[in-house]
Design an enzyme around this catalytic site. Sequence first.
Site, PDB file in Angstrom:
ATOM      1  N   SER A 100       0.892  -1.237  -0.037  1.00  0.00           N
ATOM      2  CA  SER A 100      -0.072  -0.092   0.078  1.00  0.00           C
ATOM      3  C   SER A 100       0.975   1.241   0.020  1.00  0.00           C
ATOM      4  CB  SER A 100      -0.953   0.013   1.238  1.00  0.00           C
ATOM      5  OG  SER A 100       0.040   0.142   2.434  1.00  0.00           O
ATOM      6  N   LYS A 101       0.205   2.517  -0.137  1.00  0.00           N
ATOM      7  CA  LYS A 101       1.039   3.773   0.038  1.00  0.00           C
ATOM      8  C   LYS A 101       2.148   3.948   1.142  1.00  0.00           C
ATOM      9  CE  LYS A 101      -0.674   6.164  -3.361  1.00  0.00           C
ATOM     10  NZ  LYS A 101       0.247   6.686  -4.579  1.00  0.00           N
TER      11      LYS A 101
END
Length: 487
Positions: free
Chosen positions: A251-252
């Site tokens: 994810s980010k």
Amino acid sequence: MVPRVRFAPSPTGYLHVGGARTALFNWLFARRHGGVFVLRIEDTDMERSSADMVTGILEGLRWLGLDWDEGPETGGPHAPYFQSERLHRYGEAAARLVADGRAYYCFCTPDRLREEREKAEARGEAWQYDRACLSLDAARVTQLIAEGAPKAIRFKVPTGRPAFDDAVHGPIEFDSANIEDFVIVRSDGYPTYHLSVVVDDVDMGITLVIRGDDHISNTPKHVLLFGALNAPVPRFAHVPLILGADKKRLSKRHGATSVTEYRTQGYLPAAMVNFLALLGWAPGDDRELMSKAELIESFTLEGISGGNAVFNTEKLDWMNGQYIGRLSAAELAAAVRPLLAASGLDAHPVVADEQAFERLLELLRPRAKRLTDFVEQAAPLLRDPAEYEPAAEKHLSVPGLADHLDALAAALRGVEPFSESAVETALRAVATERNVKAGALIHATRVAVTGRTASPGLFEVLVLLGRETTLNRIGRLNAVLASRQSA
């Protein structure tokens, strides 16, 4: 039968590396077996989908070199390839399922469903839809529809054990008792993922579905829908998810996740393809650096691992550095020049001179892992130092340094030709004459010319920049030293 595979992203975000890896596996399979790679856009989420995201997905695939045989901007016999343009097909399929008794209208309100779920949770039970609307007679259904009551359509899950033979995980079986009558058309008239993806796969003749492990729980529903539509069930291959270094889903928080971000960060598409291919797949030997042709020749579903893959940025950097090392001088110049232009460094005479520019890139290549590294390393060479990094102070404390640098500048003015060997000979001669260590004079000169304590070989740098630039930068440092003495 010609194999037909598909990649079906949702344009609610740019092309994620996980999606890119799924697209790559589908593309490799199609190219290996002479099949058809279909790209379709699942854009029925009208609120979150956007044309910009579609453009970003297409650009990401093109950057990776993953061309599609059917799909947006290409066309094909099964167009349109946007789900938003295929709504009539989902409506037709849903109506057919209702008519065949394989689905039914559900008039339950969200409030009722929430209340029933809360009651079950209070009893400590898992709740499934109780089929309240399945028992409605035809007259009552007709009446509710005539009154305009909001309605969804649910698939009537038959008893049994839907199963499929996964190409990665082997035989997988589910108990229908654990699958509720799931919604295939929402009350707003839009199809759910389950209906639209199956109808599209049927219409487009998809023979193999390669997708992420997170879809395994959806597959029994899809198997049931294929059967209800009297359509052949494609083969399934669920590939491992991509995790960050902390073993949590990428994810980010792990850094860049979209393909376009990696392009901006200076990665080569060939390196990215090679890296993504080895996330959850192996060729069966020790090879790590593989061209597209080699990947196509070696790709098999049997080579896909059942375990999750970890995205290792250090490994990607290493691999990208290897690919940078393989570029020809002309290819490297073409890749780096736009980055220098974007940074305002392209006006320097070295960049304008093709031969000098290629010499500069060869100086920087050994330390570069990303294309952006060339910009970072070239900046102190192509711009006069605005300041000297703090670590350089230890090299500026040599007694009599200003006089030593004046003597070096005088010697360099007379060096002919201004070549690496001649410049080195002149510097070492000055050091000997002035009884200063050559290393100390080399370090100080590097600081004068680049503002930094580290650079490519100093003599290569001086010759590349030329006599005038070298003398000007030595003079600038001497002016700084003089101002310090007078202060």
